[in-house]
Enzyme design. Structure first.
Site, PDB file in Angstrom:
ATOM      1  N   ARG A  61       1.178  -5.671  -5.053  1.00  0.00           N
ATOM      2  CA  ARG A  61       1.195  -6.596  -3.915  1.00  0.00           C
ATOM      3  C   ARG A  61       1.621  -8.014  -4.304  1.00  0.00           C
ATOM      4  O   ARG A  61       1.338  -8.959  -3.568  1.00  0.00           O
ATOM      5  CB  ARG A  61      -0.196  -6.636  -3.269  1.00  0.00           C
ATOM      6  N   LYS A 102       8.146   0.641   5.518  1.00  0.00           N
ATOM      7  CA  LYS A 102       7.050   1.489   5.031  1.00  0.00           C
ATOM      8  C   LYS A 102       5.716   0.953   5.522  1.00  0.00           C
ATOM      9  O   LYS A 102       5.538  -0.260   5.538  1.00  0.00           O
ATOM     10  CB  LYS A 102       7.067   1.443   3.502  1.00  0.00           C
ATOM     11  N   THR A 103       4.817   1.732   5.945  1.00  0.00           N
ATOM     12  CA  THR A 103       3.388   1.437   6.058  1.00  0.00           C
ATOM     13  C   THR A 103       2.726   2.497   6.934  1.00  0.00           C
ATOM     14  O   THR A 103       3.233   2.850   8.011  1.00  0.00           O
ATOM     15  CB  THR A 103       3.042   0.036   6.618  1.00  0.00           C
ATOM     16  N   ASP A 111       0.216   1.954   8.500  1.00  0.00           N
ATOM     17  CA  ASP A 111      -0.428   1.245   9.611  1.00  0.00           C
ATOM     18  C   ASP A 111       0.337   1.366  10.923  1.00  0.00           C
ATOM     19  O   ASP A 111      -0.222   1.135  11.992  1.00  0.00           O
ATOM     20  CB  ASP A 111      -0.581  -0.246   9.277  1.00  0.00           C
ATOM     21  N   ASP A 157       5.111  -7.714   5.521  1.00  0.00           N
ATOM     22  CA  ASP A 157       5.130  -8.843   4.583  1.00  0.00           C
ATOM     23  C   ASP A 157       6.209  -8.652   3.513  1.00  0.00           C
ATOM     24  O   ASP A 157       6.914  -9.595   3.165  1.00  0.00           O
ATOM     25  CB  ASP A 157       3.763  -8.994   3.904  1.00  0.00           C
ATOM     26  N   GLY A 181       0.819  -1.216   0.000  1.00  0.00           N
ATOM     27  CA  GLY A 181       0.000   0.000   0.000  1.00  0.00           C
ATOM     28  C   GLY A 181       0.848   1.259   0.000  1.00  0.00           C
ATOM     29  O   GLY A 181       1.954   1.276   0.548  1.00  0.00           O
TER      30      GLY A 181
HETATM   31  P1  FBP Z   1       0.548  -2.014   3.676  1.00  0.00           P
HETATM   32  O1  FBP Z   1       0.561  -2.948   4.832  1.00  0.00           O
HETATM   33  O2  FBP Z   1       0.907  -2.639   2.398  1.00  0.00           O
HETATM   34  O3  FBP Z   1       1.366  -0.775   3.944  1.00  0.00           O
HETATM   35  O4  FBP Z   1      -0.958  -1.548   3.513  1.00  0.00           O
HETATM   36  C1  FBP Z   1      -1.546  -0.460   4.096  1.00  0.00           C
HETATM   37  C2  FBP Z   1      -3.038  -0.429   3.863  1.00  0.00           C
HETATM   38  O5  FBP Z   1      -3.393   0.909   3.598  1.00  0.00           O
HETATM   39  C3  FBP Z   1      -3.883  -0.994   5.008  1.00  0.00           C
HETATM   40  O6  FBP Z   1      -4.096  -0.041   6.024  1.00  0.00           O
HETATM   41  C4  FBP Z   1      -5.152  -1.379   4.301  1.00  0.00           C
HETATM   42  O7  FBP Z   1      -5.874  -2.374   5.013  1.00  0.00           O
HETATM   43  C5  FBP Z   1      -4.650  -1.902   2.988  1.00  0.00           C
HETATM   44  O8  FBP Z   1      -3.431  -1.224   2.735  1.00  0.00           O
HETATM   45  C6  FBP Z   1      -5.594  -1.676   1.838  1.00  0.00           C
HETATM   46  O9  FBP Z   1      -5.120  -2.354   0.729  1.00  0.00           O
HETATM   47  P2  FBP Z   1      -5.348  -1.911  -0.784  1.00  0.00           P
HETATM   48  O10 FBP Z   1      -4.473  -0.746  -1.054  1.00  0.00           O
HETATM   49  O11 FBP Z   1      -4.890  -3.103  -1.550  1.00  0.00           O
HETATM   50  O12 FBP Z   1      -6.787  -1.565  -0.952  1.00  0.00           O
END
Ligand code: FBP
Length: 548
Positions: free
Chosen positions: A142, A199-200, A202, A173, A78
């Site tokens: 992803r 990175k994230t 979250d 991951d 993400g």
């Molecule tokens: P990462 O763990 O890859 O940084 O994802 C962050 C995130 O924004 C989460 O908070 C959310 O649940 C998910 O990505 C949403 O995924 P997508 O971008 O595939 O809709």
């Protein structure tokens, strides 16, 4: 491409590097490391990269000219504010080590490596993206790098381009995969170093050695601005209850940080719900109790923050999701079935208890639980409309309370989901500096010749010039977890610690925030002005440092 006035002015911002990284550096080795759990199993799985020492960078009084190096970079998962600055920092770092070094970006995530899709990132491209939000410089994806065929296919293009180091910018991951790839390339003597960057948005990729993931700072500031605006509207009109779901996957760090910044009436913390073994009805009763208490004071308005992963933390739901994960991992044709047949299949194959829970859910929510997992096997919690589920159930509970003479108010809920709004925002000063320094630091890890390391900066509550630079073996963060029905080595996700200072601070204040409308309105991110306004890190980071 037309640019906004802010974008033009912001392009010239020069991120502030830690002092150590402003000249030539030397790597100082610390003690050998071990994984946070399951040491024996993990050391066997990573014979070449397990147990390596932590590295700290110091200024090098006797610099020797570095060799030119070709580096590949991947944005994975993400989006998170600041990704472009990691790439800019990496570019400037390898050019500083030797101006003939070259940087290649693989397109649309790890899939670009496997499919041989790339561009060379030259200074004219890099300069367009300095201090901007988004991942569009090379795109993200992803695709999970886990199979030998993918690694071998990737190696073909790395060899072709003369790339001897690959930097993967990703969450838990993706960094797990970086470590697996590093181990594989080392094992076959491929001559390619693999490094990670945390990175994230979250905020769940952090531990004793990685203080924060980038993007959390900016994203939570954007959400807090929006929540503050809603609270001011709510306090002006005094007629709505706002149910606001916040991104963040399993962990509630984003919700907690936004609560600390905005002081809402209610914020649910999933980790607490689990620890107290609360049911969905308990959560509903808690919210309804506060709505009723405020109504008794004539306040038929308020704000509720809900972490997107809540559903996974309600013990009965957690068991259900775990069994669904295993079931769906094996049922390859499941998504070809009609919605009715999918429901029938699920109900027939779940245990009795789980089938009962599944059957008791509103149809929409039950269906959302069986949607495609992401490539890492995670339920896509951002697709589950928990904010609507909760407000509906609270509405029903309030009617029961009214019938029992315990409630006499008006309940008009509105729903919001904040996630994508914050992921590509232009990075705050903190993230602009942090990201640039992470990338620059990764260049020095490459120069140090290590593999399987994550770029690490510490002392993050201090001004960026005082940050400590170095690297940490990724395998140090591993434990074994069940994924797609099998035990796998993965980076341990950091959840909100109920004994940690950020939660404790929130818990001490929340009863008063529930009844008194003590809203705080943080306003938009500022880039120029007093340090108090522009250069503050998150409250989570500040309080966590008080714990140390
Ligand atoms: P990462 O763990 O890859 O940084 O994802 C962050 C995130 O924004 C989460 O908070 C959310 O649940 C998910 O990505 C949403 O995924 P997508 O971008 O595939 O809709």
């Amino acid at each position: 491409m037309k640019k906004s006035a802010l974008q033009i002015a912001r392009a010239s911002y020069q991120p502030k590097l830690p002092v150590t990284l402003t000249g030539s550096v030397k790597a100082v080795e610390g003690k050998p490391t071990h994984s946070v759990a399951d040491q024996e199993e993990i050391s066997k799985l990573f014979p070449n990269t397990y147990g390596l020492p932590e590295l700290t960078f110091e200024k090098n009084p006797n610099p020797v000219p570095g060799k030119p190096i070709n580096v590949g970079v991947i944005l994975s998962g993400g989006q998170a504010p600041g990704g472009h600055n990691v790439i800019c920092g990496l570019f400037d770092g390898i050019k500083k080590i030797n101006r003939d070094s070259r940087l290649y970006g693989f397109l649309m995530g790890p899939g670009g490596l496997v499919d041989h899709k790339y561009i060379e990132l030259t200074s004219d491209i890099i300069d367009e993206y300095r201090n901007t939000g988004g991942f569009d410089i090379i795109g993200s994806g992803r695709t999970k790098l886990e199979k030998k065929e993918q690694f071998d296919k990737g190696l073909e293009i790395l060899k072709q381009l003369g790339i001897t180091a690959l930097v993967i910018i990703g969450g838990d991951d993706s960094n797990t995969n970086a470590a697996i790839l590093a181990e594989y390339y080392k094992g076959i003597g491929a001559g390619v170093q693999v490094l990670g960057c945390p990175k994230t948005i979250d905020g769940d990729l952090k531990n004793d050695v990685v203080e924060a993931s980038f993007g959390f700072d900016t994203a939570t500031k954007v959400y807090s601005e929006l929540i503050g605006n809603i609270q001011r509207d709510c306090f002006s009109a005094k007629k709505y209850w706002h149910f606001i779901k916040l991104m963040g996957r399993s962990a509630s760090h984003i919700a907690l940080e936004c609560a600390l910044q905005t002081q809402p009436n209610i914020c649910i913390i999933s980790e607490e719900v689990e620890a107290k073994n609360m049911t969905l009805n308990d959560v509903v009763d808690y919210i309804a109790g506060i709505v009723a208490a405020r109504a008794a004071d004539g306040n038929n308005f308020g704000t509720v923050l809900i972490p997107e992963g809540l559903i996974e933390f309600i013990p009965a739901m957690k068991n259900l999701i775990a069994q669904l994960n295993d079931l769906l991992a094996k049922a390859t044709d499941f998504h070809k079935l009609s919605p009715e047949d999918q429901r029938k299949f699920v109900l027939e194959n779940l245990s009795k208890e789980n089938a009962e829970v599944y059957a008791s859910l509103p149809l929409g929510v039950a269906r959302q639980l069986t949607l495609d997992r992401d490539p890492h096997g995670n339920v896509q919690v951002s697709l589950i409309e928990t904010e609507k589920l909760l407000s509906e159930m609270v509405g029903r509970r309030l009617e029961e309370m009214r019938a029992a003479g315990q409630y006499n108010g008006k309940f008009s809920p509105l729903h919001h989901f904040f996630g994508y709004e914050g992921r590509c925002a232009a990075p705050s000063n903190f993230d602009a500096d942090y990201c640039y320094a992470l990338g620059f630091n990764a260049a020095w890890l490459i120069d140090a010749g290590v593999t399987g390391y994550i770029s690490s900066l510490r002392n993050l509550t201090k001004p960026s010039v005082q940050w400590l630079a170095g690297g940490v073996p990724i395998s140090m963060m591993f434990n074994m977890e069940r994924r797609h029905g099998e035990m796998k080595p993965v980076i341990q996700k950091a959840l909100v610690r109920l004994d940690g200072a950020p939660f404790q601070r929130f818990a001490a204040k929340r009863d008063s925030w529930a009844i008194n409308s003590a809203y705080v309105y943080p306003g938009p991110i500022q880039y120029w002005g007093p340090a108090d306004v522009c250069d503050q890190c998150t409250m989570t980071l500040k309080y966590e440092h008080l714990d140390k």
